[in-house]
Motif scaffolding. Structure first.
Motif, PDB file in Angstrom:
ATOM      1  N   ASP A  90     -13.713   7.217 -51.292  1.00 29.22           N
ATOM      2  CA  ASP A  90     -14.104   8.370 -52.089  1.00 29.22           C
ATOM      3  C   ASP A  90     -15.541   8.257 -52.580  1.00 29.22           C
ATOM      4  N   VAL A  91     -16.124   9.411 -52.831  1.00 31.12           N
ATOM      5  CA  VAL A  91     -17.438   9.493 -53.461  1.00 31.12           C
ATOM      6  C   VAL A  91     -17.316  10.396 -54.686  1.00 31.12           C
ATOM      7  N   SER A  94      -3.275  10.967 -56.192  1.00 28.87           N
ATOM      8  CA  SER A  94      -4.048  10.669 -54.989  1.00 28.87           C
ATOM      9  C   SER A  94      -5.118   9.631 -55.301  1.00 28.87           C
ATOM     10  N   VAL A  95      -5.782   9.147 -54.252  1.00 30.41           N
ATOM     11  CA  VAL A  95      -6.890   8.222 -54.449  1.00 30.41           C
ATOM     12  C   VAL A  95      -7.961   8.861 -55.326  1.00 30.41           C
ATOM     13  N   ASP A  96      -8.221  10.158 -55.124  1.00 25.14           N
ATOM     14  CA  ASP A  96      -9.213  10.867 -55.936  1.00 25.14           C
ATOM     15  C   ASP A  96      -8.890  10.724 -57.423  1.00 25.14           C
ATOM     16  N   GLY A 149     -12.967  12.426 -50.659  1.00 22.61           N
ATOM     17  CA  GLY A 149     -13.367  11.655 -49.506  1.00 22.61           C
ATOM     18  C   GLY A 149     -14.789  11.979 -49.078  1.00 22.61           C
ATOM     19  N   TYR A 150     -15.591  10.949 -48.811  1.00 21.51           N
ATOM     20  CA  TYR A 150     -16.981  11.180 -48.434  1.00 21.51           C
ATOM     21  C   TYR A 150     -17.085  12.093 -47.222  1.00 21.51           C
ATOM     22  N   ASN A 151     -16.201  11.896 -46.255  1.00 25.69           N
ATOM     23  CA  ASN A 151     -16.272  12.696 -45.028  1.00 25.69           C
ATOM     24  C   ASN A 151     -16.046  14.179 -45.284  1.00 25.69           C
ATOM     25  N   GLU A 152     -15.339  14.513 -46.368  1.00 29.95           N
ATOM     26  CA  GLU A 152     -15.052  15.919 -46.667  1.00 29.95           C
ATOM     27  C   GLU A 152     -16.257  16.651 -47.252  1.00 29.95           C
ATOM     28  N   VAL A 188     -20.065   5.670 -54.665  1.00 31.97           N
ATOM     29  CA  VAL A 188     -18.962   5.605 -53.721  1.00 31.97           C
ATOM     30  C   VAL A 188     -18.033   4.460 -54.095  1.00 31.97           C
ATOM     31  N   ALA A 189     -16.718   4.723 -54.008  1.00 33.68           N
ATOM     32  CA  ALA A 189     -15.702   3.739 -54.402  1.00 33.68           C
ATOM     33  C   ALA A 189     -15.367   2.826 -53.227  1.00 33.68           C
TER      34      ALA A 189
END
Length: 328
Positions: free
Chosen positions: A133-134, A169-171, A215-218, A233-234
């Motif tokens: 995650d970011v 969630s992870v978030d 998520g960074y990719n999102e 960023v985690a």
């Protein structure tokens, strides 16, 4: 759970709505002699545009391009950290040509929602990929570093609105861990769950929320475009190709992995289990999937069999302990 966690709806009501919506899709049952890949259904237990949806559709595309499963389709059954989809999936024994995307968010969703079904009501297939995650804010936000954010938050624990994926969630856990390290009680967190990074960004841009963990990719394209700013960023190390500092190097030890994988229906035979794992492995080994890993900033973490089962048990214990410690 946080007393101001928005979007929490009674489990049964959401389940009825989600399962009713899912009936509009073709969730098929293979015949005893059928090829599981002929009409494979990949169930994403989240809405369109979210992390699980993207993971499922990248899988679908790699399978189709390589003709591993020409007719693979994706079905979305969103809600309650993936547990609505899990509940539906747990009733699909005898339909081996269906697989369910799973991962860290589902581990948290099961615990947080006190789900009546869990991983034991499915067949474990494979862990496939992971990402991190970011923490982001609107481009015009006055906060540039994690220390800026945490200093202001500690002064006014209830003064900020946070957003990310589903509760548990992870978030959500990234934000909760930040609060824990800052001595902010979990009950003070104002958290608005969303289905994915796109929705989270819209809340930032509209001023509905102050910060998002996703998520960074999102959201990488939005960061690169300058619409939002990345604060940290985690992850244990900086994401390759970026200059975003980790939370750890900014003084906050938060490194939560967001893993993703697949489950088979309950009671799946050893033969069908092996067939589906082989199908997923061929997909994972394909050039198209390697490209998906690169484009989405995912890391390959392939794991099957007893080792995958042990991993799920360990991850479940870790997240349940964290949720309990945070009072969620």
């Amino acid at each position: 759970m946080s007393r101001r966690l928005f979007g929490k709806v009674a489990y049964g009501v959401v389940a009825v709505a989600a399962i009713g919506a899912a009936t509009g899709f073709s969730i098929r049952s293979a015949s005893a002699k059928g090829d599981l890949a002929t009409n494979l259904t990949i169930i994403a237990p989240a809405g369109a545009g979210g992390g699980w949806d993207g993971f499922a559709r990248e899988t679908q595309q790699a399978m189709r391009v390589n003709r591993f499963a020409n007719n693979a389709q994706v079905v979305n059954i969103p809600g309650a950290g993936g547990t609505i989809g899990l509940g539906k999936f747990s009733t699909m024994g005898g339909q081996p040509d269906n697989i369910l995307a799973t991962g860290t968010a589902m581990v948290g969703g099961i615990a947080l929602n006190k789900s009546p079904v869990g991983f034991s009501d499915t067949t474990l297939l494979a862990r496939v990929a992971e990402d991190y995650d970011v923490l982001i804010a609107d481009a015009d936000s006055p906060y540039d570093t994690l220390e800026d954010v945490m200093t202001a938050w500690k002064k006014d624990p209830e003064g900020f609105v946070w957003t990310g994926g589903s509760a548990g969630s992870v978030d959500h856990l990234v934000i909760a861990q930040l609060a824990q390290q800052a001595g902010i009680p979990g009950s003070s967190i104002t958290y608005i769950p969303k289905s994915g990074g796109g929705e989270a960004i819209q809340t930032l841009l509209s001023g509905t929320t102050d910060f998002a963990s996703t998520g960074y990719n999102e959201v990488s394209d939005q960061i690169e475009a300058g619409r939002v700013k990345a604060i940290g960023v985690a992850a244990p190390n900086r994401i390759e190709g970026t200059d975003i500092p980790t939370m750890s190097e900014q003084g906050y030890e938060v490194t939560l992995t967001n893993w993703r994988g697949y489950l088979g229906v309950p009671g799946l035979s050893e033969e069908d289990t092996a067939t589906l794992i082989d199908l997923l492995k061929k997909t994972r080994d394909s050039a198209e999937w390697k490209d998906a890993l690169s484009r989405n900033n995912w890391t390959d973490v392939w794991l099957t069999g007893p080792e995958f089962a042990d991993f799920v048990d360990e991850d479940t214990a870790r997240i349940e302990a964290l949720l309990k410690e945070l009072g969620l």
